[in-house]
Design an enzyme around this catalytic site. Structure first.
Site, PDB file in Angstrom:
ATOM      1  N   ASN A  77      50.968 -12.850 -50.949  1.00  0.00           N
ATOM      2  CA  ASN A  77      51.641 -13.835 -51.527  1.00  0.00           C
ATOM      3  C   ASN A  77      51.053 -15.492 -50.711  1.00  0.00           C
ATOM      4  O   ASN A  77      50.513 -15.480 -49.618  1.00  0.00           O
ATOM      5  CB  ASN A  77      52.802 -13.828 -51.781  1.00  0.00           C
ATOM      6  CG  ASN A  77      53.653 -14.648 -52.628  1.00  0.00           C
ATOM      7  OD1 ASN A  77      53.216 -15.696 -53.228  1.00  0.00           O
ATOM      8  ND2 ASN A  77      54.663 -13.996 -53.422  1.00  0.00           N
ATOM      9  N   HIS A 107      49.872 -15.333 -24.591  1.00  0.00           N
ATOM     10  CA  HIS A 107      49.525 -16.389 -23.607  1.00  0.00           C
ATOM     11  C   HIS A 107      50.040 -15.778 -22.104  1.00  0.00           C
ATOM     12  O   HIS A 107      51.084 -15.291 -22.044  1.00  0.00           O
ATOM     13  CB  HIS A 107      50.193 -17.455 -23.912  1.00  0.00           C
ATOM     14  CG  HIS A 107      49.521 -17.930 -25.209  1.00  0.00           C
ATOM     15  ND1 HIS A 107      48.317 -18.708 -25.402  1.00  0.00           N
ATOM     16  CD2 HIS A 107      50.179 -17.904 -26.341  1.00  0.00           C
ATOM     17  CE1 HIS A 107      48.084 -19.039 -26.600  1.00  0.00           C
ATOM     18  NE2 HIS A 107      49.345 -18.634 -27.247  1.00  0.00           N
ATOM     19  N   GLY A 134      59.104 -11.623 -47.386  1.00  0.00           N
ATOM     20  CA  GLY A 134      58.759 -13.069 -46.982  1.00  0.00           C
ATOM     21  C   GLY A 134      59.363 -13.348 -45.766  1.00  0.00           C
ATOM     22  O   GLY A 134      60.451 -12.915 -45.304  1.00  0.00           O
ATOM     23  N   SER A 152      62.820  -9.152 -45.215  1.00  0.00           N
ATOM     24  CA  SER A 152      62.359 -10.506 -45.413  1.00  0.00           C
ATOM     25  C   SER A 152      63.062 -11.229 -43.766  1.00  0.00           C
ATOM     26  O   SER A 152      64.128 -10.864 -43.439  1.00  0.00           O
ATOM     27  CB  SER A 152      62.884 -11.255 -46.664  1.00  0.00           C
ATOM     28  OG  SER A 152      62.387 -11.006 -47.515  1.00  0.00           O
ATOM     29  N   ARG A 172      64.364  -3.590 -36.330  1.00  0.00           N
ATOM     30  CA  ARG A 172      65.018  -2.247 -36.000  1.00  0.00           C
ATOM     31  C   ARG A 172      65.001  -1.456 -37.172  1.00  0.00           C
ATOM     32  O   ARG A 172      65.098  -2.025 -38.466  1.00  0.00           O
ATOM     33  CB  ARG A 172      66.370  -2.417 -35.465  1.00  0.00           C
ATOM     34  CG  ARG A 172      67.466  -3.085 -36.434  1.00  0.00           C
ATOM     35  CD  ARG A 172      68.867  -3.273 -35.695  1.00  0.00           C
ATOM     36  NE  ARG A 172      69.811  -3.588 -36.915  1.00  0.00           N
ATOM     37  CZ  ARG A 172      69.903  -4.538 -37.429  1.00  0.00           C
ATOM     38  NH1 ARG A 172      68.964  -5.497 -37.390  1.00  0.00           N
ATOM     39  NH2 ARG A 172      70.861  -4.897 -38.271  1.00  0.00           N
TER      40      ARG A 172
END
Length: 182
Positions: A77, A107, A134, A152, A172
């Site tokens: 999407n 990093h 999402g 999401s 989890r």
């Protein structure tokens, strides 16, 4: 970079690759009026590999493109960010919700090394038939097993096995492979 070792982020050779990907993603993200064949051609030039019947909705953003591999029949999407300083592999039949982030870059914790622009990356692997809801964020070095659902907004910083449902920050497991589905 490809070996996962530390590298300087603004290396001139990498800048050429970044520019190539930026031009191709810009072209792709403006291609809504183009036909499917033209859009597919842009993705074939940009990505490392792309399976049949992939639907990748713009906008799409990546660092290099050639380290992104998308399996057949995958749906992505709007708004995928794929920071591909290391390889990102999606299996077949994956469903990716809007505004998902796949982040392979890492990093150093040493501030001087960060100031000098050192970084590295660890690959992300997403198994077949995974559903990322999402806003999911997947961190460096994570593998998500086949048939897993990630709710999401979850932040996945550790591997997830196959056939589970995972939610939260950090993600989890709500249901493990031994439980019967509802």
């Amino acid at each position: 970079m490809l070996a996962g070792d530390l590298y300087i982020a603004d290396d001139p050779e990498l800048q050429v690759d970044l520019r190539r990907a930026a031009l191709l993603t810009e072209r792709y993200n403006r291609s809504s009026a183009a036909g499917p064949a033209e859009r597919r051609a842009i993705l074939e030039e940009l990505l490392g590999s792309i399976g049949d019947s992939v639907d990748l909705r713009p906008p799409f953003h990546c660092d290099y493109g050639y380290q992104v591999h998308i399996g057949a029949r995958t749906f992505v999407n709007f708004g995928l960010v794929a920071l591909d300083v290391a390889e990102i592999r999606m299996g077949e039949d994956v469903q990716v919700g809007p505004y998902v982030q796949l982040l392979t870059a890492t990093h150093p914790t040493d501030s001087e090394m960060r100031r000098e622009k050192w970084e590295s990356g660890r690959p992300i692997t997403i198994g077949a038939n995974v559903w990322l809801g999402g806003g999911v964020i997947v961190g460096p070095g994570v593998s998500i097993g086949a048939n897993t659902v990630v709710g999401s907004g979850a932040v996945v910083v550790r591997d997830l096995p196959p056939n589970v449902v995972a939610v939260g920050n950090p993600a989890r497991i709500l249901r493990d492979p031994g439980q019967v589905a509802d």
